[in-house]
Design a protein around this motif. Structure first.
Motif, PDB file in Angstrom:
ATOM      1  N   ALA A  82       0.845  -1.348   0.012  1.00 29.65           N
ATOM      2  CA  ALA A  82      -0.038  -0.097   0.089  1.00 29.65           C
ATOM      3  C   ALA A  82       0.902   1.341   0.049  1.00 29.65           C
ATOM      4  CB  ALA A  82      -0.823   0.118   1.248  1.00 29.65           C
ATOM      5  N   GLY A  83       0.341   2.209  -0.633  1.00 28.09           N
ATOM      6  CA  GLY A  83       1.160   3.595  -0.854  1.00 28.09           C
ATOM      7  C   GLY A  83       0.215   4.581  -1.313  1.00 28.09           C
ATOM      8  N   SER A  84       0.847   5.816  -1.361  1.00 26.19           N
ATOM      9  CA  SER A  84       0.136   6.929  -1.873  1.00 26.19           C
ATOM     10  C   SER A  84       1.111   7.717  -2.691  1.00 26.19           C
ATOM     11  CB  SER A  84      -0.420   7.797  -0.612  1.00 26.19           C
ATOM     12  OG  SER A  84       0.595   8.343   0.174  1.00 26.19           O
ATOM     13  N   GLY A  85       0.739   9.047  -3.181  1.00 32.51           N
ATOM     14  CA  GLY A  85       1.325   9.813  -4.025  1.00 32.51           C
ATOM     15  C   GLY A  85       1.134   9.745  -5.491  1.00 32.51           C
ATOM     16  N   GLU A  86       2.282   9.971  -6.437  1.00 30.44           N
ATOM     17  CA  GLU A  86       1.916   9.872  -7.775  1.00 30.44           C
ATOM     18  C   GLU A  86       3.048   9.016  -8.254  1.00 30.44           C
ATOM     19  OE1 GLU A  86       2.178  13.693  -9.226  1.00 30.44           O
ATOM     20  OE2 GLU A  86       0.272  14.393  -8.605  1.00 30.44           O
ATOM     21  N   ALA A  87       2.753   8.267  -9.327  1.00 29.52           N
ATOM     22  CA  ALA A  87       3.853   7.201  -9.974  1.00 29.52           C
ATOM     23  C   ALA A  87       3.630   7.417 -11.495  1.00 29.52           C
ATOM     24  CB  ALA A  87       3.668   5.944  -9.651  1.00 29.52           C
ATOM     25  N   THR A 101      -1.821  -3.530 -16.345  1.00 33.64           N
ATOM     26  CA  THR A 101      -1.172  -3.073 -15.160  1.00 33.64           C
ATOM     27  C   THR A 101      -2.570  -1.894 -14.601  1.00 33.64           C
ATOM     28  OG1 THR A 101      -0.131  -1.567 -16.557  1.00 33.64           O
ATOM     29  CG2 THR A 101       0.985  -3.489 -15.605  1.00 33.64           C
ATOM     30  N   PRO A 102      -3.242  -1.439 -15.622  1.00 37.31           N
ATOM     31  CA  PRO A 102      -4.142  -0.490 -14.871  1.00 37.31           C
ATOM     32  C   PRO A 102      -5.112  -1.129 -13.755  1.00 37.31           C
ATOM     33  CG  PRO A 102      -4.191  -0.456 -17.368  1.00 37.31           C
ATOM     34  CD  PRO A 102      -3.277  -1.615 -17.007  1.00 37.31           C
ATOM     35  N   ALA A 103      -5.310  -2.297 -13.996  1.00 41.85           N
ATOM     36  CA  ALA A 103      -6.334  -2.743 -13.017  1.00 41.85           C
ATOM     37  C   ALA A 103      -5.342  -2.835 -11.474  1.00 41.85           C
ATOM     38  CB  ALA A 103      -6.811  -4.288 -13.121  1.00 41.85           C
ATOM     39  N   LEU A 104      -4.109  -3.244 -11.610  1.00 45.15           N
ATOM     40  CA  LEU A 104      -3.341  -3.002 -10.216  1.00 45.15           C
ATOM     41  C   LEU A 104      -3.103  -1.651  -9.643  1.00 45.15           C
ATOM     42  CD1 LEU A 104      -0.219  -5.268 -11.417  1.00 45.15           C
ATOM     43  CD2 LEU A 104      -2.477  -6.015 -10.631  1.00 45.15           C
ATOM     44  N   ALA A 105      -3.134  -0.764 -10.677  1.00 43.14           N
ATOM     45  CA  ALA A 105      -3.271   0.689 -10.241  1.00 43.14           C
ATOM     46  C   ALA A 105      -4.514   1.083  -9.642  1.00 43.14           C
ATOM     47  CB  ALA A 105      -2.831   1.754 -11.422  1.00 43.14           C
ATOM     48  N   ALA A 106      -5.686   0.461 -10.125  1.00 45.80           N
ATOM     49  CA  ALA A 106      -6.945   0.926  -9.428  1.00 45.80           C
ATOM     50  C   ALA A 106      -6.986   0.344  -7.956  1.00 45.80           C
ATOM     51  CB  ALA A 106      -8.038   0.274 -10.003  1.00 45.80           C
ATOM     52  N   LEU A 107      -6.130  -0.768  -7.891  1.00 42.37           N
ATOM     53  CA  LEU A 107      -6.317  -1.690  -6.591  1.00 42.37           C
ATOM     54  C   LEU A 107      -5.455  -0.917  -5.500  1.00 42.37           C
ATOM     55  CD1 LEU A 107      -6.050  -5.297  -7.939  1.00 42.37           C
ATOM     56  CD2 LEU A 107      -7.963  -4.175  -6.628  1.00 42.37           C
ATOM     57  N   GLY A 108      -4.400  -0.014  -6.005  1.00 42.92           N
ATOM     58  CA  GLY A 108      -3.715   0.709  -4.794  1.00 42.92           C
ATOM     59  C   GLY A 108      -4.053   2.063  -4.512  1.00 42.92           C
ATOM     60  N   THR A 111      -1.882   7.878  -7.454  1.00 41.07           N
ATOM     61  CA  THR A 111      -2.402   8.214  -8.793  1.00 41.07           C
ATOM     62  C   THR A 111      -1.298   8.099  -9.960  1.00 41.07           C
ATOM     63  OG1 THR A 111      -3.513  10.169  -7.728  1.00 41.07           O
ATOM     64  CG2 THR A 111      -3.007  10.585 -10.015  1.00 41.07           C
ATOM     65  N   VAL A 112      -1.719   7.323 -10.847  1.00 40.68           N
ATOM     66  CA  VAL A 112      -0.754   6.682 -11.749  1.00 40.68           C
ATOM     67  C   VAL A 112      -0.955   7.153 -12.913  1.00 40.68           C
ATOM     68  CG1 VAL A 112       0.466   4.638 -12.540  1.00 40.68           C
ATOM     69  CG2 VAL A 112      -0.693   4.634 -10.069  1.00 40.68           C
ATOM     70  N   ARG A 113       0.034   7.846 -13.789  1.00 42.40           N
ATOM     71  CA  ARG A 113      -0.092   8.093 -15.207  1.00 42.40           C
ATOM     72  C   ARG A 113       0.630   6.909 -16.118  1.00 42.40           C
ATOM     73  NH1 ARG A 113      -1.115  12.138 -18.695  1.00 42.40           N
ATOM     74  NH2 ARG A 113       0.434  12.340 -20.417  1.00 42.40           N
ATOM     75  N   PRO A 147      -3.641   5.188 -24.404  1.00 36.95           N
ATOM     76  CA  PRO A 147      -2.892   6.139 -23.719  1.00 36.95           C
ATOM     77  C   PRO A 147      -2.586   7.357 -24.286  1.00 36.95           C
ATOM     78  CG  PRO A 147      -2.094   3.978 -23.977  1.00 36.95           C
ATOM     79  CD  PRO A 147      -3.072   4.104 -24.798  1.00 36.95           C
ATOM     80  N   PRO A 148      -2.140   8.565 -23.608  1.00 39.90           N
ATOM     81  CA  PRO A 148      -2.013   8.371 -22.022  1.00 39.90           C
ATOM     82  C   PRO A 148      -3.256   8.663 -21.437  1.00 39.90           C
ATOM     83  CG  PRO A 148      -1.587  10.604 -22.974  1.00 39.90           C
ATOM     84  CD  PRO A 148      -1.968   9.846 -24.180  1.00 39.90           C
ATOM     85  N   PHE A 149      -3.323   8.002 -20.151  1.00 41.07           N
ATOM     86  CA  PHE A 149      -4.405   8.023 -19.397  1.00 41.07           C
ATOM     87  C   PHE A 149      -3.835   7.985 -17.711  1.00 41.07           C
ATOM     88  CE2 PHE A 149      -3.966   3.668 -20.507  1.00 41.07           C
ATOM     89  CZ  PHE A 149      -3.882   2.943 -19.079  1.00 41.07           C
ATOM     90  N   THR A 150      -4.619   8.380 -16.836  1.00 44.72           N
ATOM     91  CA  THR A 150      -4.466   8.218 -15.437  1.00 44.72           C
ATOM     92  C   THR A 150      -5.379   7.523 -14.695  1.00 44.72           C
ATOM     93  OG1 THR A 150      -3.381  10.618 -15.547  1.00 44.72           O
ATOM     94  CG2 THR A 150      -4.163   9.663 -13.358  1.00 44.72           C
ATOM     95  N   VAL A 151      -4.740   6.716 -13.642  1.00 45.20           N
ATOM     96  CA  VAL A 151      -5.858   5.773 -12.965  1.00 45.20           C
ATOM     97  C   VAL A 151      -5.305   6.432 -11.461  1.00 45.20           C
ATOM     98  CG1 VAL A 151      -6.158   3.677 -11.954  1.00 45.20           C
ATOM     99  CG2 VAL A 151      -5.553   3.811 -14.582  1.00 45.20           C
ATOM    100  N   THR A 152      -6.376   6.555 -10.860  1.00 47.22           N
ATOM    101  CA  THR A 152      -6.366   7.286  -9.392  1.00 47.22           C
ATOM    102  C   THR A 152      -6.747   5.935  -8.277  1.00 47.22           C
ATOM    103  OG1 THR A 152      -6.788   9.767 -10.071  1.00 47.22           O
ATOM    104  CG2 THR A 152      -7.187   8.871  -7.579  1.00 47.22           C
TER     105      THR A 152
END
Length: 423
Positions: A82-87, A101-108, A111-113, A147-152
């Motif tokens: 678990a973590g926070s911030g941007e990646a 990998t977008p689903a992995l970002a949604a589980l965390g 905020t991932v670009r 892409p590009p897209f962002t998953v929060t």
């Protein structure tokens, strides 16, 4: 081999008598890395493919809060924390990274670009991003579906039921199934379109089971319940699709080639090559240590539905340019959305060397004709490098453009191919 603008594909001057070993399966390597990132403890992935695409996947796992260590025994993956911030996740032109990998970002909780090469921005993602959004993911793609897209990330996804059109790529379905064990309610996917490459779907279901999940399937409906994943030790099979040029080579050169480590049981679509070369007259022997293919003389053309094995099309289309009669390849309209429009590229490049290759609505029509030297453009597509190499077996002076792009799946391909012909 040093990077070069073109590579003169070597011509065969005598029947082959060689043994080769191809690297690990990209499809299995990247699926294993995704599930290892979701596991409850570390996973040692043995004999993984080491290539641009798999390194991009390792980079994505790290960016999302996991880790890895490369050891003599293999690559050890540490699960995402678990973590926070941007990646930032760098996609390159790796379809598995962009889709898994977008689903992995949604589980965390980050905020991932996501962004990559210009080519990845043209590859389809809209059905997957739409399905993830329907399952509760927060995705901003400015309506592009690419892409590009962002998953929060919001710390997890409830999951549940979703409809999905996976007709453009079976990876859309695999992406949801791989992430399913980490959803609160699991995931139930109802397909609204027929996905290509049934073997890749079976591969996903099989590896989920090996990591402790319990996927279920009823026709076009799939359910993956929540599960605590664990697979401390996983060994990757050799990539049978990457073996394609070596498997078909004896049909063009005479002699025999042995591919070490070919599994007796596998879900890889490349295993179909055994049936193909057998139908074309080759002698095929599979034992506990590998596969041996021996030329049976000339071979005829025919009708080939490659819907389930589309990634083999570049090599097979090139092979059929040397058949004793015309051929039609069908069922592969989805190849227009791969690294490049593979159907247009094959028609252009093979015809440019003298063959008569034309596009159909879902494939290629191939009429063999005398071929000659020329530049074989590869459009930053690793499979086209392999196709150019196959053409060069019989046609002196084939200049394969940008051979380094084969590093996507087989960084040592040019050297291995050259060694094959020198053996």
């Amino acid at each position: 081999m040093a990077e070069a603008e073109t590579w003169t594909a070597p011509v065969s001057t005598r029947p082959l008598d060689a043994t080769v070993r191809v690297p690990g399966s990209k499809s299995l390597t990247n699926r294993a890395y995704v599930l290892a990132a979701l596991a409850t403890g570390p996973t040692l992935v043995r004999e993984p493919l080491v290539s641009r695409d798999t390194r991009l996947m390792l980079g994505a796992v790290s960016a999302l809060g996991g880790g890895f260590a490369e050891t003599e025994a293999g690559t050890r993956i540490h699960p995402i924390e678990a973590g926070s911030g941007e990646a930032v996740v760098t996609l390159g032109n790796a379809g598995t990274v962009a889709r898994f990998t977008p689903a992995l970002a949604a589980l965390g909780g980050r905020t991932v670009r996501f962004d990559g090469d210009e080519a990845i921005r043209r590859r389809p993602l809209a059905p997957l991003l739409g399905a993830l959004s329907a399952l509760g993911a927060e995705i901003d793609d400015d309506g592009r579906g690419a892409p590009p897209f962002t998953v929060t990330g919001r710390g997890g996804l409830a999951g549940g039921d979703v409809e999905l059109d996976s007709s453009a790529s079976s990876q859309f379905l695999s992406a949801l199934l791989l992430a399913g064990p980490a959803f609160g309610e699991g995931v139930r996917v109802r397909l609204t379109g027929t996905p290509p490459s049934e073997p890749h779907i079976e591969m996903t279901l099989d590896i989920l089971r090996r990591f402790g999940a319990a996927p279920e399937r009823s026709g076009t409906e799939f359910f993956v319940p929540p599960a605590a994943l664990s697979c401390p030790d996983f060994t990757v099979e050799p990539d049978l699709s990457t073996a394609a040029p070596f498997v078909v080579a004896p049909l063009l050169t005479g002699g025999s080639v042995r591919v070490e480590g070919w599994p007796e049981y596998t879900t890889q679509p490349g295993d179909w090559l055994r049936s193909l070369v057998g139908e074309l007259g080759a002698k095929v022997e599979l034992d506990q240590t590998g596969l041996t293919v021996t030329s049976g003389g000339g071979f005829g053309g025919g009708q080939f539905d490659l819907h389930e094995v589309g990634e083999l099309t570049p090599v097979i289309a090139t092979l059929l340019c040397f058949a004793d009669g015309p051929s039609v390849i069908s069922g592969v309209a989805h190849l227009r959305g791969h690294e490049t429009d593979r159907l247009a590229a094959l028609a252009t490049e093979l015809s440019g060397l003298g063959a008569d290759v034309t596009e159909t609505s879902d494939g290629l029509r191939i009429t063999p004709a005398p071929m000659h030297a020329g530049v074989f453009h590869t459009y930053d597509d690793h499979r086209l490098v392999m196709a150019g190499a196959v053409a060069g077996l019989r046609v002196p002076g084939v200049q394969v453009e940008n051979p380094a792009t084969v590093g996507k799946t087989f960084p040592g391909f040019v050297d291995a191919w050259t060694t094959l012909l020198e053996a």
